[in-house]
Design a protein around this motif. Structure first.
Motif, short mmCIF file in Angstrom:
data_model
loop_
_atom_site.label_atom_id
_atom_site.label_comp_id
_atom_site.label_asym_id
_atom_site.label_seq_id
_atom_site.Cartn_x
_atom_site.Cartn_y
_atom_site.Cartn_z
N ARG A 74 0.79 -1.18 0.08
CA ARG A 74 0.00 0.06 0.06
C ARG A 74 0.85 1.20 -0.02
O ARG A 74 0.56 2.21 -0.60
CB ARG A 74 -1.01 -0.01 1.04
N VAL A 75 1.81 1.43 1.02
CA VAL A 75 2.56 2.48 1.08
C VAL A 75 3.56 2.71 -0.27
O VAL A 75 3.66 3.94 -0.74
CB VAL A 75 3.78 2.41 1.99
N LEU A 76 3.96 1.47 -0.97
CA LEU A 76 4.76 1.74 -2.30
C LEU A 76 3.97 2.26 -3.23
O LEU A 76 4.45 3.15 -4.21
CB LEU A 76 5.60 0.62 -2.59
N THR A 77 2.98 1.73 -3.57
CA THR A 77 1.93 2.00 -4.50
C THR A 77 1.41 3.70 -4.35
O THR A 77 1.30 4.26 -5.37
CB THR A 77 0.50 1.43 -4.51
N ALA A 78 1.32 3.87 -3.10
CA ALA A 78 0.86 5.52 -3.12
C ALA A 78 2.10 6.25 -3.14
O ALA A 78 2.05 7.58 -3.59
CB ALA A 78 0.60 5.71 -1.35
#
Length: 547
Positions: free
Chosen positions: A463-467
């Motif tokens: 989730r963090v990398l996608t954001a």
């Protein structure tokens, strides 16, 4: 040419040989394993490693270079990776963990292409192109110049480097110490800058006291006492002489066997020795020094003459310490006492003092006018803590040195990696041919830094990398991961920076090493040890060969 005999390569039974894809895959696995050892040591939420040396000593650290230095490995590729951590440490002093993690990941992303029968030279060509583009992007698009006169900005960069270390809770103190040390040894001549912290900024560890008691001495401290108890232990504005010779009687080479014919001959020899030492001391006393430092010994007779003249002497000083004292006091190191001149005497020191701290005596040469050399005195609870504080402080001093030599910075927290990977992705869209796939794999490898930061603080990595990718696609180049919370943050707001030289060296070293290991397709080792179960003929012993 046809008539010449072709050379024949003969491999002994004992020689182990592995070649082809198997070797490349083994090298990749070795790189991944070494990277996994230090991966948890990245970022402010880094875990510590407890290292035990063969002598039973214990070392607690999260410094990549210190960890890998203690690890014993057999695989040659793993040894190469350990070597790059040492290179990174010697060159820029920081980023040792990052370079190992990035090199391991760069090797890992090459594995699928080898499985698809792509030739290593194609992968290497793409990697070289990617490295060249990375360096250009960093220098032209991402790097920010800073003003060295802006003290707050320089402090922020050094503080960001210490934020991931054991010493982060004393970051203000560490920043002040490292900055003061670097400014002291900074020399600029004819447009050339020189900051040699290894030779002229010595760290002295004294157990006891608190870490807050550590400071930079405006001069030199030695773990020494004066040679005679009646010598002065405190002298203001001393005249200092530095010697590279001993104040002892030198016996000639032919003096090993001496034949004494008469009883007066022995008295004559003693008298000769006394006259020689007295002559040396007279040469020194003539210049009226207050303190003498010598790298060799001082005989009892010489001490007697020096005490009578009111001169303090310190003996068996290390060569490196003598060089520091020379630079701090303006004295010249002299090899013969009869060659001493007035200009060789050091007069830039304000105070010479011998203090007792704990059970040991320490000699202070302080209050120097323009020292260009200094001693950092570290206090702390135990030697183990002091060793880790010293390692952290060395990193901070190296970062300060890098900034003063090249005042350019980039964002930390994985922001620069995401910015570079986004720029490379855009560039790869215009590429054609097979090389575009390994080129894009480098983009994937760069994301290992923000990914590891997110993992180490327990965030939801996907989730963090996608954001974060979405942020950089929208043009927010300075956004990265807050290593404390695992959330996205603007590195400008958090004031987390890294020197450009550290980042450039990290990328160059990591990708060049991956290229080097991918070029290997054969490992030949002549091992003398043989398995006991091997069915080969027994090795002839020395006795059977004689028979």
């Amino acid at each position: 040419m046809y008539g010449q005999q072709q050379p024949i390569i003969v491999l002994n039974q004992n020689v182990k040989r592995e070649q082809g894809k198997k070797v490349q895959l083994e090298n990749i696995n070795a790189g991944k394993r070494i990277a996994e050892v230090v991966r948890t040591c990245l970022g402010p939420r880094a875990m510590l490693k407890m290292l035990m040396d063969p002598m039973g000593g214990i070392c607690l650290t999260n410094d990549g270079n210190a960890i890998l230095r203690e690890i014993t490995v057999q695989h040659p590729a793993a040894k190469s990776l350990i070597e790059i951590a040492r290179t990174q440490d010697e060159e820029v002093g920081d980023g040792t963990t990052s370079v190992i993690v990035l090199a391991g990941e760069t090797l890992h992303v090459a594995q699928p292409f080898l499985g698809q029968q792509m030739h290593p030279t194609m992968i290497i060509k793409a990697y070289r192109q990617a490295l060249e583009d990375m360096i250009n992007i960093l220098q032209d698009e991402i790097a920010i110049s800073i003003d060295l006169n802006n003290n707050d900005q320089v402090k922020e960069v050094i503080k960001a480097c210490i934020g991931t270390k054991f010493m982060s809770q004393w970051s203000d103190l560490a920043v002040e110490i490292s900055q003061a040390a670097v400014k002291t040894v900074f020399i600029e001549e004819n447009g050339r800058k020189e900051i040699d912290i290894k030779r002229y900024a010595k760290v002295e560890k004294i157990p006891g006291g608190r870490i807050e008691d550590s400071y930079v001495l405006n001069g030199i401290m030695l773990n020494k006492d004066v040679t005679h108890q009646k010598m002065k232990r405190k002298i203001e504005n001393p005249r200092i002489i530095l010697l590279d010779c001993s104040l002892e009687y030198k016996k000639g080479e032919s003096m090993t066997n001496v034949e004494l014919m008469k009883e007066e001959d022995f008295t004559k020899m003693l008298q000769q020795e006394e006259e020689f030492v007295q002559k040396m001391c007279e040469d020194l006393i003539r210049l009226k020094p207050d303190v003498i430092f010598t790298e060799k010994g001082v005989s009892d007779l010489a001490q007697h003459f020096l005490v009578k003249a009111g001169i303090a002497a310190v003996r068996r000083v290390k060569k490196s310490d003598n060089n520091r004292i020379s630079r701090a006091t303006g004295a010249t190191i002299v090899s013969r006492t009869d060659e001493l001149r007035e200009e060789d005497v050091g007069t830039q020191c304000g105070l010479f003092e011998v203090k007792k701290i704990g059970d040991e005596y320490f000699c202070f040469v302080s209050e120097c006018k323009d020292p260009k050399a200094c001693t950092i005195i570290l206090r702390g609870a135990s030697r183990d803590i002091l060793k880790e504080v010293e390692r952290n402080l060395q990193d901070a001093m190296c970062v300060a040195r890098n900034i003063y030599l090249e005042p350019k910075i980039v964002g930390g927290g994985g922001a620069v990696e995401m910015a570079v990977s986004y720029a490379l992705t855009e560039k790869s869209k215009s590429m054609t041919g097979v090389e575009q796939w390994p080129y894009r794999a480098v983009v994937q490898a760069l994301e290992v830094i923000p990914r590891t930061l997110a993992q180490n603080c327990g965030a939801n990595v996907i989730r963090v990398l996608t954001a974060l990718r979405a942020k950089h696609a929208a043009g927010a180049k300075t956004w990265g991961i807050n290593g404390e919370t695992g959330e996205l943050a603007d590195m400008n707001t958090l004031k987390i920076w890294e020197p450009l030289s550290v980042k450039l060296q990290t990328y160059k070293t990591a990708i060049e090493t991956a290229i080097l290991l991918l070029r290997i397709d054969d490992i030949v080792s002549g091992s003398k040890k043989r398995d006991k179960d091997s069915s080969g003929p027994a090795q002839p012993t020395e006795q059977s060969m004689q028979e």
